[in-house]
Design a protein around this motif. Structure first.
Motif, PDB file in Angstrom:
ATOM      1  N   LEU A 178      -2.178 -23.994   1.356  1.00 30.52           N
ATOM      2  CA  LEU A 178      -2.750 -23.467   2.598  1.00 30.52           C
ATOM      3  C   LEU A 178      -2.719 -24.503   3.722  1.00 30.52           C
ATOM      4  N   LYS A 179      -2.738 -25.773   3.367  1.00 32.65           N
ATOM      5  CA  LYS A 179      -2.628 -26.809   4.395  1.00 32.65           C
ATOM      6  C   LYS A 179      -1.264 -26.754   5.077  1.00 32.65           C
ATOM      7  N   LEU A 180      -0.243 -26.364   4.317  1.00 33.60           N
ATOM      8  CA  LEU A 180       1.100 -26.237   4.874  1.00 33.60           C
ATOM      9  C   LEU A 180       1.300 -24.903   5.599  1.00 33.60           C
ATOM     10  N   TYR A 181       0.640 -23.862   5.087  1.00 33.13           N
ATOM     11  CA  TYR A 181       0.792 -22.517   5.640  1.00 33.13           C
ATOM     12  C   TYR A 181      -0.591 -21.909   5.900  1.00 33.13           C
ATOM     13  N   PRO A 182      -1.324 -22.443   6.873  1.00 32.89           N
ATOM     14  CA  PRO A 182      -2.713 -22.017   7.083  1.00 32.89           C
ATOM     15  C   PRO A 182      -2.892 -20.561   7.504  1.00 32.89           C
ATOM     16  N   GLU A 183      -1.849 -19.932   7.981  1.00 31.30           N
ATOM     17  CA  GLU A 183      -1.949 -18.541   8.435  1.00 31.30           C
ATOM     18  C   GLU A 183      -1.517 -17.534   7.373  1.00 31.30           C
ATOM     19  N   SER A 184      -1.157 -18.019   6.184  1.00 36.59           N
ATOM     20  CA  SER A 184      -0.656 -17.127   5.142  1.00 36.59           C
ATOM     21  C   SER A 184      -1.769 -16.231   4.595  1.00 36.59           C
ATOM     22  N   GLN A 185      -1.672 -14.960   4.899  1.00 40.11           N
ATOM     23  CA  GLN A 185      -2.657 -14.003   4.411  1.00 40.11           C
ATOM     24  C   GLN A 185      -2.553 -13.832   2.894  1.00 40.11           C
ATOM     25  N   SER A 186      -1.354 -13.925   2.361  1.00 40.74           N
ATOM     26  CA  SER A 186      -1.167 -13.801   0.911  1.00 40.74           C
ATOM     27  C   SER A 186      -1.892 -14.913   0.168  1.00 40.74           C
ATOM     28  N   LEU A 187      -1.792 -16.126   0.682  1.00 34.79           N
ATOM     29  CA  LEU A 187      -2.484 -17.252   0.045  1.00 34.79           C
ATOM     30  C   LEU A 187      -3.999 -17.112   0.160  1.00 34.79           C
ATOM     31  N   LYS A 188      -4.462 -16.651   1.307  1.00 36.31           N
ATOM     32  CA  LYS A 188      -5.903 -16.457   1.500  1.00 36.31           C
ATOM     33  C   LYS A 188      -6.434 -15.389   0.550  1.00 36.31           C
ATOM     34  N   THR A 189      -5.670 -14.328   0.377  1.00 38.31           N
ATOM     35  CA  THR A 189      -6.064 -13.265  -0.545  1.00 38.31           C
ATOM     36  C   THR A 189      -6.086 -13.780  -1.979  1.00 38.31           C
ATOM     37  N   LEU A 190      -5.059 -14.528  -2.352  1.00 39.16           N
ATOM     38  CA  LEU A 190      -4.995 -15.099  -3.697  1.00 39.16           C
ATOM     39  C   LEU A 190      -6.172 -16.033  -3.938  1.00 39.16           C
ATOM     40  N   LYS A 191      -6.522 -16.827  -2.946  1.00 38.84           N
ATOM     41  CA  LYS A 191      -7.664 -17.730  -3.081  1.00 38.84           C
ATOM     42  C   LYS A 191      -8.947 -16.939  -3.339  1.00 38.84           C
ATOM     43  N   GLY A 192      -9.143 -15.865  -2.594  1.00 36.51           N
ATOM     44  CA  GLY A 192     -10.319 -15.021  -2.818  1.00 36.51           C
ATOM     45  C   GLY A 192     -10.330 -14.408  -4.206  1.00 36.51           C
ATOM     46  N   ASP A 193      -9.172 -13.958  -4.657  1.00 36.39           N
ATOM     47  CA  ASP A 193      -9.062 -13.381  -6.002  1.00 36.39           C
ATOM     48  C   ASP A 193      -9.394 -14.418  -7.075  1.00 36.39           C
ATOM     49  N   LEU A 194      -8.912 -15.636  -6.883  1.00 37.41           N
ATOM     50  CA  LEU A 194      -9.193 -16.709  -7.841  1.00 37.41           C
ATOM     51  C   LEU A 194     -10.678 -17.052  -7.860  1.00 37.41           C
ATOM     52  N   GLU A 195     -11.280 -17.122  -6.700  1.00 35.01           N
ATOM     53  CA  GLU A 195     -12.717 -17.436  -6.636  1.00 35.01           C
ATOM     54  C   GLU A 195     -13.541 -16.354  -7.315  1.00 35.01           C
ATOM     55  N   GLN A 196     -13.167 -15.096  -7.119  1.00 38.74           N
ATOM     56  CA  GLN A 196     -13.872 -13.993  -7.777  1.00 38.74           C
ATOM     57  C   GLN A 196     -13.681 -14.035  -9.297  1.00 38.74           C
ATOM     58  N   ALA A 197     -12.468 -14.300  -9.725  1.00 39.07           N
ATOM     59  CA  ALA A 197     -12.194 -14.365 -11.162  1.00 39.07           C
ATOM     60  C   ALA A 197     -12.973 -15.512 -11.808  1.00 39.07           C
ATOM     61  N   ASP A 198     -13.049 -16.641 -11.126  1.00 42.55           N
ATOM     62  CA  ASP A 198     -13.812 -17.778 -11.646  1.00 42.55           C
ATOM     63  C   ASP A 198     -15.295 -17.416 -11.745  1.00 42.55           C
ATOM     64  N   LYS A 199     -15.790 -16.713 -10.768  1.00 46.10           N
ATOM     65  CA  LYS A 199     -17.190 -16.286 -10.777  1.00 46.10           C
ATOM     66  C   LYS A 199     -17.453 -15.341 -11.950  1.00 46.10           C
ATOM     67  N   ARG A 200     -16.521 -14.401 -12.180  1.00 45.66           N
ATOM     68  CA  ARG A 200     -16.657 -13.478 -13.318  1.00 45.66           C
ATOM     69  C   ARG A 200     -16.636 -14.232 -14.647  1.00 45.66           C
TER      70      ARG A 200
END
Length: 84
Positions: A39-61
């Motif tokens: 994300l530091k290289l591609y800060p506007e990438s919506q796909s990466l932002k979505t993946l990050k949210g998915d990972l955070e949710q999965a970790d929480k679960r």
């Protein structure tokens, strides 16, 4: 790059499905670190932002599932598993 990150996430999800909570969480954290770096290289990438949210949710679960299992084991006098 995104395919590799999703593959790593799927591996961690498979560990979660098998009740290997600590392994799953390590996988989620490692992949989150890679996503953050990317994300530091591609800060506007919506796909990466979505993946990050998915990972955070999965970790929480994974953490919640591990804690719930440990609560049940504690009541039954069984050996608890690490969640981290």
């Amino acid at each position: 790059l995104l395919v590799d990150l999703k593959s790593h996430m799927q591996t961690a999800l498979d560990a979660l499905d098998q009740g290997e909570y600590a392994t799953a969480r390590r996988g989620f954290h490692t992949t989150l670190g890679q996503v953050d770096s990317t994300l530091k290289l591609y800060p506007e990438s919506q796909s990466l932002k979505t993946l990050k949210g998915d990972l955070e949710q999965a970790d929480k679960r994974a953490l919640q599932a591990c804690q719930a299992e440990n609560d049940m084991l504690r009541r039954r006098g069984g050996k608890m598993s690490p969640c981290e």
